[in-house]
Design a protein around this motif. Structure first.
Motif, PDB file in Angstrom:
ATOM      1  N   GLY A 220       0.835  -1.192   0.000  1.00 40.60           N
ATOM      2  CA  GLY A 220       0.000   0.000   0.000  1.00 40.60           C
ATOM      3  C   GLY A 220       0.866   1.236   0.000  1.00 40.60           C
ATOM      4  O   GLY A 220       1.777   1.364  -0.823  1.00 40.60           O
ATOM      5  N   ALA A 221       0.580   2.160   0.922  1.00 45.73           N
ATOM      6  CA  ALA A 221       1.394   3.367   1.014  1.00 45.73           C
ATOM      7  C   ALA A 221       2.856   3.002   1.232  1.00 45.73           C
ATOM      8  O   ALA A 221       3.771   3.631   0.700  1.00 45.73           O
ATOM      9  CB  ALA A 221       0.886   4.244   2.156  1.00 45.73           C
ATOM     10  N   GLY A 222       3.093   1.962   2.012  1.00 40.42           N
ATOM     11  CA  GLY A 222       4.427   1.402   2.188  1.00 40.42           C
ATOM     12  C   GLY A 222       4.382  -0.089   1.918  1.00 40.42           C
ATOM     13  O   GLY A 222       3.323  -0.661   1.662  1.00 40.42           O
ATOM     14  N   ILE A 223       5.542  -0.724   1.974  1.00 36.77           N
ATOM     15  CA  ILE A 223       5.628  -2.183   1.854  1.00 36.77           C
ATOM     16  C   ILE A 223       6.139  -2.684   3.203  1.00 36.77           C
ATOM     17  O   ILE A 223       7.293  -2.433   3.573  1.00 36.77           O
ATOM     18  CB  ILE A 223       6.589  -2.621   0.735  1.00 36.77           C
ATOM     19  CG1 ILE A 223       6.230  -1.927  -0.591  1.00 36.77           C
ATOM     20  CG2 ILE A 223       6.550  -4.133   0.588  1.00 36.77           C
ATOM     21  CD1 ILE A 223       4.864  -2.272  -1.143  1.00 36.77           C
ATOM     22  N   GLY A 224       5.281  -3.365   3.944  1.00 32.89           N
ATOM     23  CA  GLY A 224       5.644  -3.815   5.286  1.00 32.89           C
ATOM     24  C   GLY A 224       5.695  -5.323   5.374  1.00 32.89           C
ATOM     25  O   GLY A 224       5.196  -6.036   4.495  1.00 32.89           O
ATOM     26  N   CYS A 225       6.289  -5.816   6.460  1.00 39.48           N
ATOM     27  CA  CYS A 225       6.367  -7.264   6.653  1.00 39.48           C
ATOM     28  C   CYS A 225       6.425  -7.571   8.138  1.00 39.48           C
ATOM     29  O   CYS A 225       7.272  -7.033   8.856  1.00 39.48           O
ATOM     30  CB  CYS A 225       7.593  -7.833   5.954  1.00 39.48           C
ATOM     31  SG  CYS A 225       7.774  -9.621   6.145  1.00 39.48           S
ATOM     32  N   GLY A 226       5.502  -8.417   8.591  1.00 39.79           N
ATOM     33  CA  GLY A 226       5.538  -8.932   9.947  1.00 39.79           C
ATOM     34  C   GLY A 226       5.969 -10.384   9.916  1.00 39.79           C
ATOM     35  O   GLY A 226       5.547 -11.150   9.040  1.00 39.79           O
ATOM     36  N   LEU A 227       6.815 -10.773  10.862  1.00 41.14           N
ATOM     37  CA  LEU A 227       7.404 -12.112  10.859  1.00 41.14           C
ATOM     38  C   LEU A 227       7.047 -12.877  12.123  1.00 41.14           C
ATOM     39  O   LEU A 227       7.130 -12.323  13.229  1.00 41.14           O
ATOM     40  CB  LEU A 227       8.930 -12.025  10.773  1.00 41.14           C
ATOM     41  CG  LEU A 227       9.526 -11.275   9.579  1.00 41.14           C
ATOM     42  CD1 LEU A 227      11.031 -11.125   9.768  1.00 41.14           C
ATOM     43  CD2 LEU A 227       9.224 -12.012   8.286  1.00 41.14           C
ATOM     44  N   VAL A 228       6.657 -14.118  11.960  1.00 43.39           N
ATOM     45  CA  VAL A 228       6.484 -15.038  13.078  1.00 43.39           C
ATOM     46  C   VAL A 228       7.476 -16.175  12.893  1.00 43.39           C
ATOM     47  O   VAL A 228       7.446 -16.869  11.873  1.00 43.39           O
ATOM     48  CB  VAL A 228       5.042 -15.581  13.164  1.00 43.39           C
ATOM     49  CG1 VAL A 228       4.932 -16.647  14.253  1.00 43.39           C
ATOM     50  CG2 VAL A 228       4.059 -14.447  13.435  1.00 43.39           C
ATOM     51  N   VAL A 229       8.381 -16.323  13.856  1.00 40.42           N
ATOM     52  CA  VAL A 229       9.423 -17.343  13.800  1.00 40.42           C
ATOM     53  C   VAL A 229       9.352 -18.186  15.069  1.00 40.42           C
ATOM     54  O   VAL A 229       9.404 -17.645  16.178  1.00 40.42           O
ATOM     55  CB  VAL A 229      10.822 -16.705  13.668  1.00 40.42           C
ATOM     56  CG1 VAL A 229      11.913 -17.780  13.634  1.00 40.42           C
ATOM     57  CG2 VAL A 229      10.902 -15.836  12.414  1.00 40.42           C
ATOM     58  N   GLU A 243      11.694  -5.376   7.604  1.00 34.23           N
ATOM     59  CA  GLU A 243      11.533  -4.201   6.745  1.00 34.23           C
ATOM     60  C   GLU A 243      11.915  -4.530   5.299  1.00 34.23           C
ATOM     61  O   GLU A 243      12.884  -3.991   4.750  1.00 34.23           O
ATOM     62  CB  GLU A 243      12.370  -3.038   7.277  1.00 34.23           C
ATOM     63  CG  GLU A 243      11.750  -2.322   8.460  1.00 34.23           C
ATOM     64  CD  GLU A 243      10.535  -1.487   8.080  1.00 34.23           C
ATOM     65  OE1 GLU A 243      10.277  -1.300   6.871  1.00 34.23           O
ATOM     66  OE2 GLU A 243       9.848  -1.017   8.990  1.00 34.23           O
ATOM     67  N   ILE A 244      11.134  -5.396   4.661  1.00 33.46           N
ATOM     68  CA  ILE A 244      11.474  -5.766   3.285  1.00 33.46           C
ATOM     69  C   ILE A 244      11.215  -4.612   2.318  1.00 33.46           C
ATOM     70  O   ILE A 244      11.742  -4.606   1.209  1.00 33.46           O
ATOM     71  CB  ILE A 244      10.738  -7.027   2.811  1.00 33.46           C
ATOM     72  CG1 ILE A 244       9.233  -6.778   2.669  1.00 33.46           C
ATOM     73  CG2 ILE A 244      11.017  -8.196   3.701  1.00 33.46           C
ATOM     74  CD1 ILE A 244       8.535  -7.855   1.863  1.00 33.46           C
ATOM     75  N   GLY A 245      10.429  -3.627   2.738  1.00 34.67           N
ATOM     76  CA  GLY A 245      10.223  -2.459   1.891  1.00 34.67           C
ATOM     77  C   GLY A 245      11.517  -1.724   1.616  1.00 34.67           C
ATOM     78  O   GLY A 245      11.624  -0.983   0.631  1.00 34.67           O
ATOM     79  N   HIS A 246      12.509  -1.921   2.483  1.00 37.30           N
ATOM     80  CA  HIS A 246      13.789  -1.227   2.311  1.00 37.30           C
ATOM     81  C   HIS A 246      14.920  -2.185   1.985  1.00 37.30           C
ATOM     82  O   HIS A 246      16.086  -1.913   2.274  1.00 37.30           O
ATOM     83  CB  HIS A 246      14.072  -0.371   3.547  1.00 37.30           C
ATOM     84  CG  HIS A 246      13.026   0.682   3.726  1.00 37.30           C
ATOM     85  ND1 HIS A 246      12.937   1.768   2.895  1.00 37.30           N
ATOM     86  CD2 HIS A 246      11.972   0.757   4.576  1.00 37.30           C
ATOM     87  CE1 HIS A 246      11.884   2.499   3.248  1.00 37.30           C
ATOM     88  NE2 HIS A 246      11.284   1.903   4.262  1.00 37.30           N
ATOM     89  N   ILE A 317       9.380 -10.888  -1.292  1.00 43.45           N
ATOM     90  CA  ILE A 317       8.823 -12.080  -0.628  1.00 43.45           C
ATOM     91  C   ILE A 317       9.813 -13.240  -0.700  1.00 43.45           C
ATOM     92  O   ILE A 317       9.984 -13.998   0.264  1.00 43.45           O
ATOM     93  CB  ILE A 317       7.469 -12.453  -1.257  1.00 43.45           C
ATOM     94  CG1 ILE A 317       6.429 -11.378  -0.946  1.00 43.45           C
ATOM     95  CG2 ILE A 317       6.985 -13.808  -0.731  1.00 43.45           C
ATOM     96  CD1 ILE A 317       5.111 -11.575  -1.678  1.00 43.45           C
ATOM     97  N   ALA A 318      10.492 -13.385  -1.836  1.00 43.16           N
ATOM     98  CA  ALA A 318      11.487 -14.444  -1.966  1.00 43.16           C
ATOM     99  C   ALA A 318      12.625 -14.249  -0.973  1.00 43.16           C
ATOM    100  O   ALA A 318      13.176 -15.229  -0.440  1.00 43.16           O
ATOM    101  CB  ALA A 318      12.030 -14.483  -3.393  1.00 43.16           C
ATOM    102  N   THR A 319      12.989 -13.002  -0.706  1.00 42.93           N
ATOM    103  CA  THR A 319      14.027 -12.725   0.289  1.00 42.93           C
ATOM    104  C   THR A 319      13.608 -13.250   1.654  1.00 42.93           C
ATOM    105  O   THR A 319      14.403 -13.871   2.370  1.00 42.93           O
ATOM    106  CB  THR A 319      14.306 -11.210   0.361  1.00 42.93           C
ATOM    107  OG1 THR A 319      14.766 -10.753  -0.909  1.00 42.93           O
ATOM    108  CG2 THR A 319      15.352 -10.894   1.415  1.00 42.93           C
ATOM    109  N   VAL A 320      12.347 -13.011   2.015  1.00 45.64           N
ATOM    110  CA  VAL A 320      11.820 -13.517   3.288  1.00 45.64           C
ATOM    111  C   VAL A 320      11.866 -15.042   3.300  1.00 45.64           C
ATOM    112  O   VAL A 320      12.293 -15.662   4.289  1.00 45.64           O
ATOM    113  CB  VAL A 320      10.378 -13.015   3.520  1.00 45.64           C
ATOM    114  CG1 VAL A 320       9.772 -13.674   4.757  1.00 45.64           C
ATOM    115  CG2 VAL A 320      10.359 -11.505   3.676  1.00 45.64           C
ATOM    116  N   ALA A 321      11.407 -15.654   2.219  1.00 46.54           N
ATOM    117  CA  ALA A 321      11.380 -17.123   2.148  1.00 46.54           C
ATOM    118  C   ALA A 321      12.781 -17.712   2.225  1.00 46.54           C
ATOM    119  O   ALA A 321      13.013 -18.725   2.898  1.00 46.54           O
ATOM    120  CB  ALA A 321      10.682 -17.566   0.862  1.00 46.54           C
ATOM    121  N   ASN A 322      13.741 -17.084   1.557  1.00 42.64           N
ATOM    122  CA  ASN A 322      15.108 -17.590   1.568  1.00 42.64           C
ATOM    123  C   ASN A 322      15.762 -17.464   2.941  1.00 42.64           C
ATOM    124  O   ASN A 322      16.543 -18.330   3.353  1.00 42.64           O
ATOM    125  CB  ASN A 322      15.960 -16.838   0.542  1.00 42.64           C
ATOM    126  CG  ASN A 322      15.584 -17.169  -0.892  1.00 42.64           C
ATOM    127  OD1 ASN A 322      14.953 -18.188  -1.155  1.00 42.64           O
ATOM    128  ND2 ASN A 322      15.951 -16.308  -1.816  1.00 42.64           N
TER     129      ASN A 322
END
Length: 391
Positions: A220-229, A243-246, A317-322
């Motif tokens: 949306g206005a930004g690209i955000g990411c919340g993580l559960v590990v 902060e995958i938006g950055h 998203i691939a960065t998060v998955a990797n």
């Protein structure tokens, strides 16, 4: 302090009690043996944790009298009494406040929107107090006290300190929001990043229930990411995990407001898309809705902008998955209005950039209205109430 907002502490503050309560909150009703199976606690530890929660009215045992008479002592399911407590959640955007009143199970009972007239902290706090007063009045009609207030803000938010370190959309730096809001409202206040707050709600009450590793990516206005590990929402040592938006994916790409070039947000954020569509079309584009209209009318330049945005999101998203190997990535946010324009590019870029078995991560969309972000703020208040020693 209004009667509806008098603080009350959670009856038991032990790791076992918190674990049992949150397990029943997310998965209940459960029998005691099912609680033991899900938590790994012994039967004795479960009984010890459940008893005071039932006595205080936070858990309710559903007793089947006919089964009791026939079988002696059947395994009765235990559930959370959602009406036992109320909570407030407020999502702060650059243009408005979205507030909700929820019960203990985070079900929205009342929702309100209030336009922001000024983005400076002092007038925003005054408007938060106004919205809270309105919601507390609604809460009085339920005859149950409000136990806490959650505030969700975009940007770098230090939940432990209750401070907004930097919010680019509000242009705030080092605002002790929890302390100021507590003084203004008289309520215990939890402040968190808006995407992490939404992730808490998804973990406890939404698409992430039962998953130990997943991510929420918002567009949306930004690209955000919340993580559960491993079952925990991750903030990181400095509060900016996810902060995958950055994440810079094109060193020669457009300048991001963070100062770097080619960030995912500088390509796929709403402001970036509006500017790029205007440049491609050779006209002034007012907002995201107008940019979307250009693309839907078949403007080739506009469609190329959305395709590039989809590629950037897919690579993010691939960065998060990797890095983390989640079971699921949930894509949400107001930017999903354009999903038909970049869904294929998200899928293709993810498949191309995900390494090995990381590509097995499921990716699904979940459109959520802004009230759900405010519900996420309420979820953080519920979380604080359950897990924080307030004695």
């Amino acid at each position: 302090m209004p009667p509806s907002s008098r603080p009350e502490v959670f009856p038991v503050h032990t790791p076992a009690a918190s674990q049992i309560f949150t397990t029943v909150l997310s998965h209940g009703p459960l029998t005691r043996s099912e609680m033991a199976g899900r938590t790994g606690l012994s039967a004795a530890a479960v009984t010890k944790a459940v008893r005071p929660l039932i006595e205080a009215g936070y858990l309710v045992e559903d007793v089947d009298e006919e089964a009791r008479r026939a079988l002696g002592r059947p395994a009765n399911p235990v559930r959370v009494d959602g009406g036992r407590a109320l909570f407030l959640g407020v999502k702060v955007t650059g243009d408005e406040l979205i507030g909700v009143l929820t019960d203990l199970c985070c079900r929205i009972r009342v929702a309100r929107h209030l336009p922001l007239t000024d983005r400076d902290p002092k007038p925003v706090l005054a408007q938060i107090a106004e919205l809270v007063r309105e919601l507390l009045t609604e809460a009085d009609g339920f005859g149950v006290r409000v136990r806490g207030l959650g505030l969700a803000v975009s940007g770098d938010v230090d939940r432990a300190a209750g401070a907004v370190r930097y919010s680019p959309f509000l242009e705030w730096r080092d605002v002790p929001l929890a302390e100021l809001a507590a003084m203004t409202t008289g309520l215990p206040v939890t402040v968190d990043n808006d995407v992490r707050a939404l992730t808490v709600a998804e973990q406890w009450f939404g698409a992430g229930v039962g998953l130990s590793d997943f991510a929420v990516v918002t567009v949306g206005a930004g690209i955000g990411c919340g993580l559960v590990v491993h079952g925990q929402v991750v903030a990181g040592a400095h509060g900016v995990a996810g902060e995958i938006g950055h994440v810079a994916i094109d060193p020669a790409g457009p300048l991001c407001h963070c100062g770097n070039r080619g960030c995912v947000e500088a390509i796929a954020g709403e402001e970036a898309i509006v500017a790029a569509v205007g440049e491609a079309a050779g006209v002034q584009v007012a907002d995201a809705a107008e940019a979307l209209a250009f693309a839907h009318r078949g403007d080739a330049g506009a469609r190329a902008v959305y395709a590039r945005a989809g590629e950037a999101i897919g690579r993010g998203i691939a960065t998060v998955a990797n890095l983390l190997g989640p079971e699921l990535v949930i894509i949400s946010g107001e930017g999903l209005a354009a999903y038909d324009l970049f869904a294929e590019q998200i899928r293709d870029a993810f498949a191309a950039a995900a390494f090995g078995s990381a590509a097995q991560c499921a990716v699904r969309t979940r459109p959520l209205p802004f009230e759900e972000w405010a519900r996420g703020a309420a979820a953080t208040a519920i979380q604080s109430f359950i897990t924080t020693d307030q004695n």
